[in-house]
Design an enzyme around this catalytic site. Structure first.
Site, PDB file in Angstrom:
ATOM      1  N   GLU A 263       0.394  -1.173  -0.246  1.00 26.43           N
ATOM      2  CA  GLU A 263       0.326   0.173  -0.127  1.00 26.43           C
ATOM      3  C   GLU A 263       0.957   1.118   0.016  1.00 26.43           C
ATOM      4  O   GLU A 263       1.881   1.420   0.729  1.00 26.43           O
ATOM      5  CB  GLU A 263      -0.894  -0.420   1.359  1.00 26.43           C
ATOM      6  CG  GLU A 263      -0.340   0.058   2.755  1.00 26.43           C
ATOM      7  CD  GLU A 263      -1.551  -0.358   3.637  1.00 26.43           C
ATOM      8  OE1 GLU A 263      -2.220  -1.349   3.489  1.00 26.43           O
ATOM      9  OE2 GLU A 263      -1.168   0.017   4.574  1.00 26.43           O
ATOM     10  N   CYS A 264       0.811   1.642  -0.544  1.00 32.00           N
ATOM     11  CA  CYS A 264       0.888   3.920  -0.538  1.00 32.00           C
ATOM     12  C   CYS A 264       2.572   3.604  -0.969  1.00 32.00           C
ATOM     13  O   CYS A 264       3.078   3.088  -2.270  1.00 32.00           O
ATOM     14  CB  CYS A 264       0.872   4.355   0.504  1.00 32.00           C
ATOM     15  SG  CYS A 264       0.898   5.788   0.225  1.00 32.00           S
ATOM     16  N   GLY A 265       3.544   4.301  -0.148  1.00 23.50           N
ATOM     17  CA  GLY A 265       4.337   3.680  -0.689  1.00 23.50           C
ATOM     18  C   GLY A 265       5.457   2.336  -1.509  1.00 23.50           C
ATOM     19  O   GLY A 265       6.410   2.584  -2.229  1.00 23.50           O
TER      20      GLY A 265
END
Length: 460
Positions: A338-340
């Site tokens: 997720e995300c990064g």
């Protein structure tokens, strides 16, 4: 609960100082953070040495929130750090998911931190407004705000304001912090700098605790913490805290999941990690920055959010780790990111026109936009398709949030996201039977089936 009229009032500094002081006094103490924040709990952990939990009433219902609260706090002194202003909830329009909402659900008394720098009598209508609004929104018409803490004031100013507040408003002042005793911890776009980036952080927290001890009325604080009116000797009737039966697990053996955790990837909800363990996962940690390869004999990989853009060159140069992740996925390891972590899996990361080669597990590239992209809470529902329908039950959805300045040429379209107040929506996330990856930070307790899918996928 340590709460305030607004962000920037000093909640984190005072919370950390109080945690340190309680620890020095030999109190068994646990901390919580209201809302979806990843960074403030890291500061709490620096003091207590144990993870801090998040309490968020958008992510889960009242029963589950109380369960998380009790599971972590029974037999201990609990300190909850508020988020934003005390009454700031969903979309800026609702009390839902505000610090005040969480104080009501957990029946927690509030110490209101007021930045009184440059104020004298003007602090009175400010505090009175908060007390009146508290009473208006309390089912019992009794204030949850049980005390005031003055921040950024001199000793003389604190004495003057204390007498005015106690005489005119009838609420006690528990202590004060002078402006010179403040720890000025710098911020970047996602919040405070990480604790590991602040020089002499432990010493700063210890100094703050010493300053706090000079002014803190600890007997008053004890009375507030015990939820008693000073001198009454009686506690208000406790709200029931029903515990729900946890999702049963019939798993016959555990799986091993490698969790990325270092300076670049450090945004995890401790409740998510504990739920993975409860449903049959053994977690081993690794560093995409410093390690050469994944741990041996893992069936799954979890790569959370963080700041990969700050370490893009180091991540690019660690070719053996990128190859290890690609090889594991090609050989059947399951993957959540997720995300990064999602940014790291793609082909390229672009910042300030500089291009960095990432893992290449996913097609696409992420580029810095200079502004927030799809910010805030959302509910994520699988889009109707044959492949998703066989993995999640009818009506399945999971809650979480997005908070990022990068955007991708391949955000995915397996789930539909919708914000709770504005109803703004978009498609997102890449799903396969062995992978879920995208920008959203998911809160697993809002839909434990996501963990069942992941652990079972690892097992297969």
């Amino acid at each position: 609960m340590i709460a305030a009229p607004s962000s920037g009032s000093g909640k984190t500094t005072i919370t950390c100082a109080l945690l340190e002081l309680l620890k020095e006094k030999g109190r068994k103490t646990v901390s919580f953070k209201c809302g979806p924040d990843f960074i403030d709990p890291m500061f709490h952990k620096q003091v207590l040495g144990v993870p801090s939990a998040n309490l968020d009433s958008f992510f889960c219902d009242e029963g589950k929130l109380r369960e998380i609260f009790l599971e972590n706090s029974e037999g201990k002194t609990a300190v909850i750090e508020g988020v934003m202003g005390l009454f700031d909830g969903l979309g800026g329009k609702s009390l839902k998911a505000s610090s005040y909402d969480i104080a009501q659900i957990t029946n927690t008394p509030i110490l209101l931190v007021v930045d009184a720098g440059g104020m004298s009598r003007s602090v009175l209508p400010l505090i009175k407004g908060f007390l009146d609004y508290d009473k208006k929104n309390s089912p019992s018409r009794e204030c949850l705000i049980k005390g005031v803490f003055l921040n950024k004031v001199s000793e003389g100013q604190a004495k003057l304001l204390k007498s005015l507040i106690e005489e005119e408003l009838g609420i006690k002042v528990a202590g004060y912090f002078s402006k010179k005793s403040q720890n000025v911890w710098k911020s970047r776009h996602l919040g405070l700098l990480l604790p590991s980036e602040i020089e002499n952080l432990r010493e700063q927290i210890a100094d703050s605790a010493k300053e706090l001890e000079k002014s803190l009325d600890f007997s008053l604080l004890e009375a507030i913490m015990n939820n008693k009116e000073e001198g009454s000797g009686e506690s208000p009737k406790e709200r029931p805290f029903p515990k729900r039966n946890f999702l049963a697990s019939d798993f016959q053996f555990s799986v091993c999941i490698a969790v990325a955790r270092d300076e670049a990837f450090c945004f995890y909800y401790e409740e998510n990690l504990r739920l993975l363990e409860k449903l049959g996962a053994r977690l081993v940690y690794f560093s995409p920055l410093h390690d050469k390869a994944l741990p041996e004999s893992v069936q799954g990989i979890l790569i959370g959010g963080g700041y990969p853009e700050l370490y893009a060159k180091e991540l690019e140069n660690n070719k053996s780790m990128k190859e290890s992740i690609r090889s594991a996925v090609e050989n059947g390891a399951s993957l959540m990111a997720e995300c990064g972590g999602f940014m790291y899996l793609q082909e390229k990361l672009i910042k300030d026109d500089e291009v960095f080669e990432m893992c290449g597990v996913l097609k696409g590239e992420c580029r810095y936009t200079g502004k927030l992209v799809r910010f805030g809470y959302a509910e994520f529902t699988p889009l109707a398709s044959e492949s998703l329908g066989s993995f999640f039950p009818d009506g399945f959805s999971i809650r979480g949030h997005e908070f990022h300045y990068f955007d991708s040429t391949n955000n995915g379209s397996s789930f539909h996201a919708q914000k709770p107040i504005s109803k703004k929506s978009w498609d997102c996330m890449i799903f396969t039977p062995k992978m879920l990856a995208g920008f959203p930070h998911l809160y697993y307790e809002s839909a434990p089936e996501i963990v069942s899918w992941f652990v079972n996928s690892c097992r297969k």
